[in-house]
Design an enzyme around this catalytic site. Sequence first.
Site, PDB file in Angstrom:
ATOM      1  N   ASN A  76       0.845  -1.201   0.000  1.00 16.75           N
ATOM      2  CA  ASN A  76       0.000   0.000   0.000  1.00 16.75           C
ATOM      3  C   ASN A  76       0.878   1.248   0.000  1.00 16.75           C
ATOM      4  O   ASN A  76       2.100   1.161  -0.025  1.00 16.75           O
ATOM      5  CB  ASN A  76      -0.954  -0.026   1.201  1.00 16.75           C
ATOM      6  CG  ASN A  76      -0.187  -0.110   2.502  1.00 16.75           C
ATOM      7  OD1 ASN A  76       0.585   0.781   2.843  1.00 16.75           O
ATOM      8  ND2 ASN A  76      -0.371  -1.204   3.228  1.00 16.75           N
ATOM      9  N   PRO A 131      -2.633 -11.494  10.507  1.00 15.56           N
ATOM     10  CA  PRO A 131      -2.954 -11.293  11.930  1.00 15.56           C
ATOM     11  C   PRO A 131      -3.169  -9.809  12.221  1.00 15.56           C
ATOM     12  O   PRO A 131      -2.589  -8.958  11.537  1.00 15.56           O
ATOM     13  CB  PRO A 131      -1.696 -11.795  12.652  1.00 15.56           C
ATOM     14  CG  PRO A 131      -0.608 -11.726  11.631  1.00 15.56           C
ATOM     15  CD  PRO A 131      -1.254 -11.947  10.299  1.00 15.56           C
ATOM     16  N   ASP A 132      -3.993  -9.505  13.210  1.00  8.17           N
ATOM     17  CA  ASP A 132      -4.167  -8.115  13.635  1.00  8.17           C
ATOM     18  C   ASP A 132      -3.072  -7.814  14.658  1.00  8.17           C
ATOM     19  O   ASP A 132      -3.158  -8.210  15.826  1.00  8.17           O
ATOM     20  CB  ASP A 132      -5.568  -7.905  14.229  1.00  8.17           C
ATOM     21  CG  ASP A 132      -5.860  -6.423  14.426  1.00  8.17           C
ATOM     22  OD1 ASP A 132      -4.922  -5.666  14.792  1.00  8.17           O
ATOM     23  OD2 ASP A 132      -7.007  -6.010  14.188  1.00  8.17           O
ATOM     24  N   ILE A 133      -2.024  -7.135  14.205  1.00  8.62           N
ATOM     25  CA  ILE A 133      -0.819  -6.959  15.031  1.00  8.62           C
ATOM     26  C   ILE A 133      -1.103  -6.149  16.291  1.00  8.62           C
ATOM     27  O   ILE A 133      -0.773  -6.567  17.404  1.00  8.62           O
ATOM     28  CB  ILE A 133       0.300  -6.288  14.193  1.00  8.62           C
ATOM     29  CG1 ILE A 133       0.653  -7.207  13.012  1.00  8.62           C
ATOM     30  CG2 ILE A 133       1.525  -5.996  15.056  1.00  8.62           C
ATOM     31  CD1 ILE A 133       1.596  -6.599  12.007  1.00  8.62           C
TER      32      ILE A 133
HETATM   33  O1  C5P Z   1      -8.431  -2.594  11.209  1.00  8.70           O
HETATM   34  P1  C5P Z   1      -7.570  -1.544  10.652  1.00  8.70           P
HETATM   35  O2  C5P Z   1      -6.518  -2.086   9.743  1.00  8.70           O
HETATM   36  O3  C5P Z   1      -8.263  -0.423   9.960  1.00  8.70           O
HETATM   37  O4  C5P Z   1      -6.900  -0.899  11.953  1.00  8.70           O
HETATM   38  C1  C5P Z   1      -5.871   0.017  11.886  1.00  8.70           C
HETATM   39  C2  C5P Z   1      -4.960  -0.081  13.086  1.00  8.70           C
HETATM   40  O5  C5P Z   1      -4.657  -1.450  13.354  1.00  8.70           O
HETATM   41  C3  C5P Z   1      -3.608   0.556  12.844  1.00  8.70           C
HETATM   42  O6  C5P Z   1      -3.108   0.993  14.089  1.00  8.70           O
HETATM   43  C4  C5P Z   1      -2.777  -0.570  12.278  1.00  8.70           C
HETATM   44  O7  C5P Z   1      -1.392  -0.351  12.505  1.00  8.70           O
HETATM   45  C5  C5P Z   1      -3.315  -1.744  13.061  1.00  8.70           C
HETATM   46  N1  C5P Z   1      -3.309  -3.012  12.321  1.00  8.70           N
HETATM   47  C6  C5P Z   1      -2.475  -4.019  12.720  1.00  8.70           C
HETATM   48  N2  C5P Z   1      -2.507  -5.225  12.086  1.00  8.70           N
HETATM   49  C7  C5P Z   1      -3.362  -5.439  11.069  1.00  8.70           C
HETATM   50  C8  C5P Z   1      -4.220  -4.415  10.657  1.00  8.70           C
HETATM   51  C9  C5P Z   1      -4.172  -3.209  11.297  1.00  8.70           C
HETATM   52  O8  C5P Z   1      -1.679  -3.824  13.628  1.00  8.70           O
HETATM   53  N3  C5P Z   1      -3.367  -6.608  10.471  1.00  8.70           N
END
Ligand code: C5P
Length: 392
Positions: free
Chosen positions: A205, A301-303
């Site tokens: 991105n 994964p959602d970091i």
């Molecule tokens: O859910 P979304 O991607 O919109 O959320 C954004 C926030 O979550 C940001 O702080 C981004 O760094 C974090 N994020 C993350 N891992 C992901 C997706 C988003 O840490 N896979």
Amino acid sequence: MRVVLGVSGSVAAFRAADLARELMRQGAEVRVCLTDAAQKFVSVALFEALTGQPCLVDTFEEPNRGRMAHIDWARQADLVIVAPATANTVAKIAHGVGDDMLTTLVLASTKPLLIAPAMNPSMYTNEAFQEALRVLMARGAMVVEPAEGDVACGENGQGKLASIPAIVAAALDALQQSKMLAGKTVLITSGPTREALDDVRYLSNRSSGKMGAAVAQAALQLGAAKVRIVTGPASVVYPAQAEVAQVMSADEMLESARAWAPDSDLIIGVAAVADYRPQTRVRGKMRRSAEPLQLVLEPNPDIIAELARVAPKARVVGFAAEPTADLAVAREKLARKGLFAIAANDVSDTSIGFESGQNELSVVFADGRVHQTGRGSKLRCALSLLQAIGAD
Ligand code: C5P
């Protein structure tokens, strides 16, 4: 507290003597550095007698032989003040010129910088000067604006050095701010991630890493003991004092960040993590064919949510780039990811956010409060964000 007071060549240079005394009354050790032009108005002897410290003037002066004074002074200071700051000195600092001891010292300093300009009102409103001042403010310098009134050249307008109490109050403020994160460890995820399709292609991105670099710089300015950045591939330059782990994919970002999370006090997820990655990575190169190609993607994964889980004592802050100014989605993410706060920016406004030098954040807290940073450089927004987040 140690203050370096830079005095440049304005008629108001004589008022720097009062400023030095007042700072000393507040408990500061004051060391004065004069430009050549300042010496036409005031003398080294005056400041040495007032402060009990040696003054610096010449770039090659070494009060301690073999020790470079501009580096020593820059390292030892808690705050650098330039008062009065002339148009010439401000322009040089803004453009990285170090042709005398004062400008060289400011260039070498990583400490908070406070500028109190004094000059003729036409010089003050000159666009070239205002531009230089904006450059410095965008980099985090604090400015104590000059007062309006009669100036030495007989004109009336804005240009008189601000009052000594106003400069001292700003200095104490700056010193306090610079200790806000003292002893704290800050972890930042930054930049994009790259999810490989094959050995030469990837999904990614437009994140530049600029906001992550600004948050790191802001954390250092607020006195953080340790700043660690886990960054995807970004061309931005991160502050030299930060510890940086370079990663490619979201999986690698998670692994590095998870190792650092447990001993972090503040975790800021600025990274634009790819939501999905290709389910299979082709070895070598995917081949072209006449048929449409379908990619199968699986979620990453959602970091930040995982970091919030493994570091329950840390203040964990996410970012939400949304194509709207409505904060409903940001609030939902804040709750779902278990965050302390979330900083939302409206990416439908192309003048801010992605790749831009500017931003504007609405910081939403778990208790419902909203803090607006206002529009400004990414560093200004980052400072405002961290000040709103605070520390235990
Ligand atoms: O859910 P979304 O991607 O919109 O959320 C954004 C926030 O979550 C940001 O702080 C981004 O760094 C974090 N994020 C993350 N891992 C992901 C997706 C988003 O840490 N896979």
